[in-house]
Enzyme design. Structure first.
Site, PDB file in Angstrom:
ATOM      1  N   ASN A 159       0.808  -1.225   0.000  1.00  0.00           N
ATOM      2  CA  ASN A 159       0.000   0.000   0.000  1.00  0.00           C
ATOM      3  C   ASN A 159       0.841   1.276   0.000  1.00  0.00           C
ATOM      4  O   ASN A 159       0.378   2.328  -0.425  1.00  0.00           O
ATOM      5  CB  ASN A 159      -0.986   0.007   1.168  1.00  0.00           C
ATOM      6  N   GLU A 255       4.113  -5.693  12.154  1.00  0.00           N
ATOM      7  CA  GLU A 255       3.110  -4.617  12.078  1.00  0.00           C
ATOM      8  C   GLU A 255       2.048  -5.143  11.134  1.00  0.00           C
ATOM      9  O   GLU A 255       2.224  -5.154   9.921  1.00  0.00           O
ATOM     10  CB  GLU A 255       3.741  -3.317  11.578  1.00  0.00           C
ATOM     11  N   CYS A 290      -3.532   0.040   6.847  1.00  0.00           N
ATOM     12  CA  CYS A 290      -3.704  -0.728   8.088  1.00  0.00           C
ATOM     13  C   CYS A 290      -4.435   0.070   9.156  1.00  0.00           C
ATOM     14  O   CYS A 290      -5.155  -0.491   9.976  1.00  0.00           O
ATOM     15  CB  CYS A 290      -2.342  -1.156   8.619  1.00  0.00           C
ATOM     16  N   GLU A 468       7.196   1.369  15.638  1.00  0.00           N
ATOM     17  CA  GLU A 468       7.987   1.904  14.543  1.00  0.00           C
ATOM     18  C   GLU A 468       7.846   3.421  14.486  1.00  0.00           C
ATOM     19  O   GLU A 468       7.097   4.019  15.238  1.00  0.00           O
ATOM     20  CB  GLU A 468       7.559   1.267  13.216  1.00  0.00           C
TER      21      GLU A 468
END
Length: 487
Positions: A159, A255, A290, A468
């Protein structure tokens, strides 16, 4: 290879594997890559097999020891040079992603900016990888040291191809590791171009790009000289990587996906909340984010008003040519993902949800060769429905009515995901209470979907296990060693 030019985009000259400071023909061969907006064949892309992975890992492992001994200023300077290259080539990289992953070029140029900022951020932190001294009494010095892992493999999602590939290598390299980036199989072209652009900045073997499918990923996870693995991807892939890495007790960071809730209280600033509900869906990315807030929990007192406002707000997003700077919404990345989303839309109808917007291809003959879906909204959804419980990763919003606060939070937290959540309220006590009750790793109050680094981003439950875009990410690429000295 012949330099190709399609739809006004200069495609990368190299389509092989970049490791050890050079380009290599893949032992695994090539596969075609396509434009999701037109179906156009964009030419071949390398497919690394286990033999390719082994060669790349050996080259990276040979390089990292010398790199880790370089002064921090050297590592920081190299990363700042990368950030400058990203900015200088922003439009070219964004256009490559637009044609290869289907997202709008204007949004993708912001992705390049974000990548450059993150690379600079980690460049500035190279001096902060420090240890500490611990008092042990007379005649003793005890200290801690942070050291790199060695070779780190980072598998990233489709993405945000250039943003993920360009930014996620920065923390491991800043910490003194060598890194192997595995770009998305659906959209590898910008990673090839990035490797062309940064060639020569790092010692050979420190920055490497291996494109490929499942065999490439599995070989990276299983190789004994790769002690650190990270994934941005789906929960099933994260579980598979964790199982494969368990035999060697590798350090794995994930993630993963989300089924994020946006909760609107009756005391919210309604106009602002409506804008947040529309923004939170990330329609520019076709909901392929996400952190998209795909479950909208509306209090019964404001349900009709907010739903009406959302239906009006989504009119600003219409699928179109991702290469056009005016396009507000792009294409789904592949036919497989398009089919999955359309199947979920049919499931939503069958389960009794009320389709109030979209749910189909756009009525535009110019888009018929691509994988486009209109912004889709289901009303009268309840948490027994699959569209409310499973990650669709598409432009599908489920609107859920609530009355009792305790019951609402039970429903919000009933899914296996726990990536992000948004709350709209003008009451400070309500905001703090809501932030503590949602089981999510990243919470917005009166905002949605945006990332604000260096705030640590990452999920709870099945949505991930690390942070992150922050100092925590940098630390995660180091191992702490204790040194006890008797004088």
């Amino acid at each position: 290879m012949m330099n190709m030019n399609m739809s006004g985009v200069q495609l990368p000259t190299h389509r092989g594997l970049y490791y050890g400071g050079a380009w290599h023909e893949p032992k695994g061969g090539y596969a075609d890559t396509f434009s999701p907006s037109t179906g156009e064949n964009l030419g071949r892309a390398a497919v690394a097999n286990a033999e390719d992975v082994a060669a790349a890992v050996e080259a990276a492992h040979a390089a990292y020891r010398q790199w880790s001994q370089q002064p921090p200023s050297i590592r920081g300077a190299a990363l700042r040079e990368v950030a400058a290259i990203l900015r200088a080539n922003k439009e070219e990289l964004a256009r490559l992603d637009a044609i290869n992953c289907g997202n709008p070029v204007t949004a993708l140029m912001r992705d390049v900016d974000i990548a450059a900022q993150l690379v600079e951020y980690f460049a500035g932190l190279v001096y902060e990888l420090r240890g500490s001294t611990i008092p042990m009494g007379e005649g003793v010095v005890n200290m801690t040291i942070r050291e790199p892992y060695g070779v780190c493999a980072r598998i990233v999602a489709y993405n945000h191809p250039i943003m993920f590939t360009a930014s996620r290598f920065a923390a491991p390299v800043a910490a003194g590791n060598a890194v192997i980036m595995k770009p998305p199989v659906q959209a590898p072209l910008s990673a090839y171009r990035l490797a062309e652009l940064v060639d020569g900045i790092f010692p050979a073997g420190i920055f490497n790009v291996l494109s490929g499918d499942r065999e490439c990923g599995e070989a990276l996870v299983q190789h004994p000289l790769v002690p650190r693995i990270t994934l941005i991807g789906s929960i099933p892939t994260g579980r598979a990587i964790t199982r494969a890495a368990a035999d060697q007790l590798k350090n794995v960071s994930l993630e993963l996906g989300g089924k994020n809730a946006l909760i609107i209280y009756p005391d919210a600033d309604i106009e602002r909340a409506i804008a947040g509900a529309v923004k939170g869906m990330a329609f520019a990315w076709c909901g392929q984010a996400c952190s998209s807030t795909t479950r909208l929990f509306l209090h019964e007192d404001i349900y009709d008003e907010v739903l009406e406002g959302v239906l009006e707000g989504i009119k600003a997003f219409r699928p179109g040519d991702p290469m056009n700077p005016e396009t507000s919404m792009g294409a789904i990345v592949s036919k497989a993902q398009f089919d999955k989303i359309m199947e979920y839309i049919e499931v939503g109808k069958a389960e009794g949800a009320k389709l109030v917007a979209g749910g189909k291809r756009p009525d535009d003959g110019n888009l018929e060769q691509g994988w486009f879906i209109e912004p889709t909204v289901f009303a009268d959804v309840d948490m027994s429905m699959r569209i409310a419980r499973e990650e669709i990763f598409g432009p599908v919003l489920s609107v859920i009515k609530w009355k009792d606060e305790d019951s609402m939070y039970d429903e919000v937290n009933s899914v296996e995901y726990g990536l992000a959540a948004g709350i709209y309220t003008t009451n400070l006590a309500t905001a703090h209470n809501a932030a503590s009750r949602v089981e999510a790793g990243y919470v917005w109050i009166n905002n949605a979907v945006s990332h604000f680094f260096p705030a640590p981003f990452g999920g709870f439950k099945q949505s991930g296990n690390n942070k992150e875009e922050s100092f925590e990410e940098l630390l995660s690429y180091t191992q702490q060693k204790n040194v006890y000295i008797t004088l």
